[in-house]
Scaffold this motif. Sequence first.
Motif, short mmCIF file in Angstrom:
data_model
loop_
_atom_site.label_atom_id
_atom_site.label_comp_id
_atom_site.label_asym_id
_atom_site.label_seq_id
_atom_site.Cartn_x
_atom_site.Cartn_y
_atom_site.Cartn_z
N UNK A 230 0.85 -1.36 -0.12
CA UNK A 230 -0.03 -0.09 -0.07
C UNK A 230 0.93 1.10 0.07
N UNK A 231 2.06 1.39 0.59
CA UNK A 231 2.86 2.40 0.69
C UNK A 231 3.31 3.04 -0.96
N UNK A 232 2.71 4.24 -1.00
CA UNK A 232 3.24 5.06 -2.04
C UNK A 232 4.39 6.23 -1.59
N UNK A 233 5.40 5.97 -2.22
CA UNK A 233 6.54 6.85 -2.04
C UNK A 233 6.80 7.66 -3.06
N UNK A 234 6.62 9.00 -2.64
CA UNK A 234 6.83 10.30 -3.76
C UNK A 234 8.21 10.80 -3.48
N UNK A 235 9.29 10.30 -4.08
CA UNK A 235 10.68 10.59 -3.62
C UNK A 235 11.06 12.05 -4.17
N UNK A 236 10.28 12.73 -5.14
CA UNK A 236 10.36 13.93 -5.62
C UNK A 236 9.82 14.99 -4.55
N UNK A 242 -0.32 6.07 2.43
CA UNK A 242 -0.91 5.07 2.03
C UNK A 242 -2.71 4.85 2.47
N UNK A 243 -3.15 4.43 1.84
CA UNK A 243 -4.74 4.36 2.13
C UNK A 243 -5.30 2.72 2.25
N UNK A 264 4.05 6.21 11.35
CA UNK A 264 5.50 6.78 11.80
C UNK A 264 6.37 6.13 10.85
N UNK A 265 6.06 4.63 10.61
CA UNK A 265 7.08 3.76 9.93
C UNK A 265 7.78 4.31 8.68
N UNK A 266 6.98 4.95 7.64
CA UNK A 266 7.56 5.56 6.41
C UNK A 266 8.72 6.55 6.76
N UNK A 267 8.82 7.20 7.99
CA UNK A 267 9.67 8.09 8.14
C UNK A 267 11.20 7.58 8.27
N UNK A 268 11.11 6.12 8.37
CA UNK A 268 12.52 5.58 8.45
C UNK A 268 13.07 5.76 6.79
N UNK A 269 12.30 6.08 6.30
CA UNK A 269 12.96 6.51 4.77
C UNK A 269 13.79 7.50 4.56
N UNK A 275 4.79 12.01 6.20
CA UNK A 275 4.13 10.52 6.02
C UNK A 275 2.55 10.82 6.52
N UNK A 276 1.63 10.26 5.14
CA UNK A 276 0.30 10.64 5.59
C UNK A 276 -0.37 9.22 5.68
N UNK A 277 -1.11 8.90 6.68
CA UNK A 277 -2.10 7.57 6.59
C UNK A 277 -3.70 8.11 6.19
N UNK A 278 -4.29 7.36 5.46
CA UNK A 278 -5.54 7.30 5.02
C UNK A 278 -6.47 6.15 5.45
#
Length: 345
Positions: A230-236, A242-243, A264-269, A275-278
Motif C-alpha cells: 500500500x505504501x506510495x513513496x513520492x521521492x521528488x 498509504x490508504x 510513523x514507519x515510513x519516516x524511516x525512509x 508521512x500520511x495515513x488514510x
Amino acid sequence: MNIDILTEDQLAELSQLISTSQNIVITCHQSPDGDAIGSSLAWASYLGSLGKEATIIVPDQYPDFLLWLPNTEKIVRYDKHKEKCDMLLKIADLIFCLDYNTPSRVDEMQQALLDTQAQRVLIDHHLNPDVPTVLTISHPEVCSTSEIVFRIVWQMGAFDNLDKHFAIPVYCGMMTDTGGFTFASTRPEIFYIISLLLTKHINKDKIYRNVYHNYSENRLRLMGYVLYEKLVYLQEYNAAYYALTKEELRGFRFSKGDAEGLVNIPQQIKGLRLSISLREDTEKERLVWVSLRSVDDFPCNEMAEQFFNGGGHLNASGGRLNCTIDEAIETVKRAIIAFAEKLKG
C-alpha cells in the motif's frame, strides 16, 4: 529546575474550583490515545488524593493496548452508556476537558458537554483552544497534556503523596505523545519529570512493552501489508502515503488501535519529511481518518487545517474527510503539491 506552569491566580482559582465541587467529571477527546487516557487517569488519581471522586467519561473506544493502565475499569464510554453519561454531565458541578481544544473533538458528546451548567476547566496542549471555560490552562509548547497534569500536581505540592497509580499513566501519556520520546521531546523539563516519576518505582521499560509490544498477530500482518502493498513513496516530494479501505481492514480483523503508529514507519525512509495515513472508518460511510507525521520544520498541522479538516502539532497532526477513499487520495495529492516547496526544502 522550576517546572511550575500555573500563574498564582490560576493556581488559586483551580484550587478553589476543586475544593468547592462535589460532582466532578473528566472528559477527553474522541478516539482517545495514550495521552488522553493517561492524563485523565492521572488527574482522577490526583483528585482522589484530595478526597474527590471524579468520573472519567470518554466519547468512544480506546485501544486495547491501554487497557492495562491502572483504573481503566472505572472509565465510562459515552457511546455505550449515553443515558448514564448524560446524567453525570447534567449533575456535574465541575467538568475537566483534557487533551482537546474544541468541543467538536468529543464528537457525539458535544451537545451534552455544552448544555451542562457545570463550570468547565480546560487542560490541554493543542493550539487555539475555544472550549467555553471558567479556566483555560493551555500550553501548546508542552509535549503532552500528561506533562501539564504532572506540572500542575507538582506545583500543587501533591506529588509526594501520590503513588504509581498517578505516575504510570503520566509516563504513558508523555511517552505515547512523543513516539517513545523520539519527537517533540528535546526540552530538559521532560527528562527531569521522568526522573521524578521513576522515584515512584514505575517500570518504564514494561510500560513501553505494554504499549508498543502488545499488538495482535493481525496487526503485525497489517503492518507488513501496508509497507509491501500500500505504501506510495513520492521521492521528488520527500513524502509518502498509504490508504486502507474498510474491506482491507476487515480482512485483517481490524480492532481499535491496530493502526496506531503505522504512519510513523515510513519516516524511516532516508530524507522523508512527511508521512500520511488514510483509513476508512469500518462502520460509517464516507468517512476517512487522516494522520500526518513530519520531521524538522515541516508544518503538517498547517496541511491538516487546510486540506483535512483537522489540526494538531507541527510534526504530528490529524483530520477527517467525508468522502470516498479514492477522493481522499486525490486530496492528499493536492496537499502534497501545494506544500511542494516546503517538502523539498
